[in-house]
Write an enzyme that holds these catalytic residues in place. Structure first.
Site, PDB file in Angstrom:
ATOM      1  N   HIS A  48      40.381  38.846  42.592  1.00 32.96           N
ATOM      2  CA  HIS A  48      39.590  37.741  42.687  1.00 32.96           C
ATOM      3  C   HIS A  48      40.150  36.918  44.167  1.00 32.96           C
ATOM      4  CE1 HIS A  48      37.977  33.497  42.116  1.00 32.96           C
ATOM      5  NE2 HIS A  48      38.958  33.191  42.958  1.00 32.96           N
ATOM      6  N   GLU A  49      41.319  37.025  44.305  1.00 32.12           N
ATOM      7  CA  GLU A  49      42.034  36.582  45.279  1.00 32.12           C
ATOM      8  C   GLU A  49      41.521  37.358  46.684  1.00 32.12           C
ATOM      9  OE1 GLU A  49      42.832  33.335  45.545  1.00 32.12           O
ATOM     10  OE2 GLU A  49      43.052  33.076  43.443  1.00 32.12           O
ATOM     11  N   HIS A  68      36.554  37.469  52.613  1.00 30.09           N
ATOM     12  CA  HIS A  68      35.659  36.587  53.226  1.00 30.09           C
ATOM     13  C   HIS A  68      36.267  36.174  54.661  1.00 30.09           C
ATOM     14  CE1 HIS A  68      32.669  32.993  51.964  1.00 30.09           C
ATOM     15  NE2 HIS A  68      32.117  33.753  52.955  1.00 30.09           N
TER      16      HIS A  68
END
Ligand SMILES: [Zn+2]
Length: 660
Positions: A445-446, A452
């Site tokens: 997730h991180e 991004h």
């Protein structure tokens, strides 16, 4: 004294901050010089006798405050990851001063008048100009002098209250810890876990972030479970008063700015836009989620042989998981070794999707010996940025996991991104670091947030990477979770740490079968927190709250999410997301996680429909969505990626809420 390292640009590769030279005594002087310098720059922009242009106003503002940006970026990163007493003292001192500094810029009438005169034909410039205009209006630029004076007071008091809230919370981690004299009371915890918490002949189990402490799943003694649970939900009681005060001040501020309440003010510049949209979405989920949780509770009580209490939930959930699916999550752990998870899992998936490669840079230092630095390159070998990973928990690190930028990508400064991930994995005294499946998922997730930031390809730092609406920012990171269980990725990293054997297929099958179990609990726990946040921030201006706990209960009851066996993930007194100074940016925004999950579930479907883990798919996601950051309307970016508007059905299906 040597020159303050914040006064000049870093000379390290990718402008990595020179951590080896940074000392605690450098921060305050750098903050002071940085703020003074930016105020001088802003005065020059505001007082420029030339007609206002994009270049001499907006771009000039983007270029201002470089020293302040350098010191603030490093300081708040360290305050979260290694916040020693000295750092906390500086934080208490500097937070209200930074609030004042920002107000001084946003409430500068001459500057705002010039911003309103700027016009431009260039679409990227026009987008940024509009962002600035909205930032200024939302910060109170259109208010009268006396209203602005009141606004400044509100902001300053809120800033101080937020810092006190988080510091109370940090103290409560150990001050409200479970203390046990007889190790027999801790039966169920592993021997090494018990040993690790022994202190002067006693055993001290510190509290983690959320209501439901992980040890509740293991402790066999019911009375110990009850004690731990009660300590958890009643920690830092002095924060109840602070929360009331903060919610009241936020309501007053919203009224000053022309909104009916803080929630309306907050969502106005999010993708949700209106409070009605958020309430409609949450309203669709509450009923089915509570019904699911009630069904789960019945199964747990049946397993226990008596009506369970909230502190029994996790313990009997594990038992049912074992009985029904023959699945014991701890059996997976030997297959999830940290280095393999990172290199052969997270990095591997990114290479397959985007062609990017990773090289260790042991020559580059982080702020702590445990921080690892990796250089990231594009498929054609061109440099992309740096990725730093700080995997381990430490007493000076705040709870949870997060991504932050150390250097924002922008063409304006010709800078490539430097991003980092923080996790809170317990460091073993010796031997390999073995992860739970939840920790593996969190790491993926991180890293989605990190991508991004790394893929950002925009002109201006204000809209770089993850500078997107908060109810959108969780979306790319949630998508990246899908690769943790993607068969070819899992086969590549999930190998036994001693034998190198792949994880048995039948164990994975059991894991998949058990996945939907306890979704009722997870969804109710989350929704209750989102609706509690919401209730605090729909307070009308002037409305008073006498008792925070009574308010909390009434709010959950009214929202249809009150269920005595599944409490909110965070109660008011430890809801750092919405009340804490440094991380409290989620006020009226905790709904964002499920809001983003609609887009996530849609995107996971898209990847599956189009062949999954391929370069073509990765490049499409990267070019339409990840690389544009906040440089355009993010919902347009979503449509560019998906080809249409999002639908809620994939999310309902995933959460087991479709009914029937
Ligand atoms: Zn996240």
């Amino acid at each position: 004294m040597a020159e303050n390292p914040f006064f000049a640009a870093s000379t390290l590769p990718y402008n990595l901050p020179p951590f080896a030279q940074i000392r605690e005594e450098h921060y305050l002087p750098a903050f002071e010089q940085g703020m003074a310098e930016q105020l001088r720059e802003v005065a020059e922009i505001a007082g420029n006798p030339e007609p206002a242009t994009f270049a001499n106003t907006i771009e000039a503002l983007e270029r201002s405050g470089r020293v302040l940006k350098r010191v603030a970026t490093v300081f708040f990163s360290i305050a979260a990851s290694d916040g020693t007493d000295g750092i906390r003292e500086i934080e208490t001192e500097i937070s209200p001063r930074l609030t004042k500094h920002n107000d001084a810029i946003h409430l500068d009438r001459a500057l705002y008048a010039r911003i309103k005169q700027v016009s431009t034909e260039d679409p990227q410039e026009a987008w940024l100009l509009e962002k600035y205009r909205v930032d200024f209006v939302r910060a109170g630029a259109d208010l009268s002098e006396s209203e602005q004076e009141r606004l400044k007071q509100l902001n300053e008091e809120l800033s101080t209250l937020g810092t006190t809230f988080s510091q109370n919370l940090l103290k409560a981690t150990t001050a409200s810890a479970l203390v046990v004299e007889d190790p027999a009371d801790l039966d169920g915890l592993s021997e090494s876990a018990i040993k690790a918490i022994e202190k002067d002949g006693k055993y001290v189990l510190p509290l983690l972030n959320f209501t439901n402490q992980p040890a509740l799943a293991e402790l066999t003694d019911r009375e110990t479970r009850r004690r731990l649970y009660e300590l958890s939900i009643n920690r830092a009681p002095e924060n109840f008063e602070l929360a009331i005060r903060m919610a009241t001040l936020r309501a007053e501020r919203a009224a000053l700015l022309g909104y009916p309440d803080h929630a309306a003010y907050t969502v106005a510049d999010q993708t949700a836009k209106t409070t009605e949209a958020v309430e409609e979405m949450l309203g669709k989920l509450t009923g089915p989620a509570v019904a699911n949780a009630r069904r789960e509770a019945e199964a747990l009580s049946e397993q226990a042989g008596f009506p369970i209490e909230p502190w029994d939930w996790s313990f009997y959930a594990e038992k049912v998981r074992k009985a029904r699916y023959d699945f014991d999550s701890s059996e997976l752990r030997p297959y999830f070794e940290l280095d393999r998870v990172v290199r052969d899992g997270i990095f591997h998936a990114a290479t397959e999707l985007y062609g990017i490669t990773f090289a260790d840079r042991p020559d580059l230092a982080g702020y702590h010996p445990d921080v690892r630095v990796h250089e990231v390159s594009n498929a054609d070998g061109s440099p992309l940025g740096l990725f730093l990973l700080d995997p381990y928990a430490r007493p000076t690190k705040r709870g949870g996991a997060w991504m932050n930028n150390l250097v924002d990508q922008s063409h304006l400064f010709g800078e490539r991104p430097v991003v980092m991930n923080n996790l809170n994995i317990t460091k073993p005294a010796e031997g390999p670091t073995l992860l739970t499946f939840d920790e593996v998922n969190t790491a993926f997730h991180e890293f989605g947030h990190a991508l991004h930031g790394l893929f950002s390809d925009v002109r201006f730092p204000r809209v770089s990477g993850t500078s997107v609406p908060r109810d959108f920012v969780e979306y790319p990171s949630q998508v990246n979770e899908m690769w943790a269980t993607w068969p070819s990725v899992l086969a590549n990293f999930a190998k036994h740490h001693e034998t190198g054997e792949p994880v048995p297929a039948e164990l994975l099958e059991k894991m998949r079968a058990a996945e939907k179990f306890n979704q009722g609990f997870a969804t109710v726990e989350y929704l209750a927190a989102a609706l509690l946040d919401w209730a605090w921030h729909r307070l009308a201006p002037g409305e008073t709250v006498a008792d925070a706990e009574a308010f909390e209960n009434a709010a959950l009851e009214r929202a249809g999410i009150a269920f005595e066996l599944v409490r909110t993930r965070y109660r008011t007194n430890y809801f750092a997301h919405i009340f804490s100074g440094s991380v409290g940016g989620y006020s009226a925004g905790y709904y964002s996680y499920i809001w983003s999950e609609v887009l996530d579930a849609e995107s996971v479907e898209w990847f599956k429909e189009n062949g999954g883990l391929t370069r073509e798919n990765g490049d499409h996601f990267r070019s339409t969505l990840l690389s544009v950051g906040g440089a355009k309307d993010v919902m347009d970016a979503f449509r560019d990626f998906r080809g249409r508007d999002p639908r809620i059905e994939p999310l309902l299906e995933r959460r087991g809420l479709l009914g029937g």
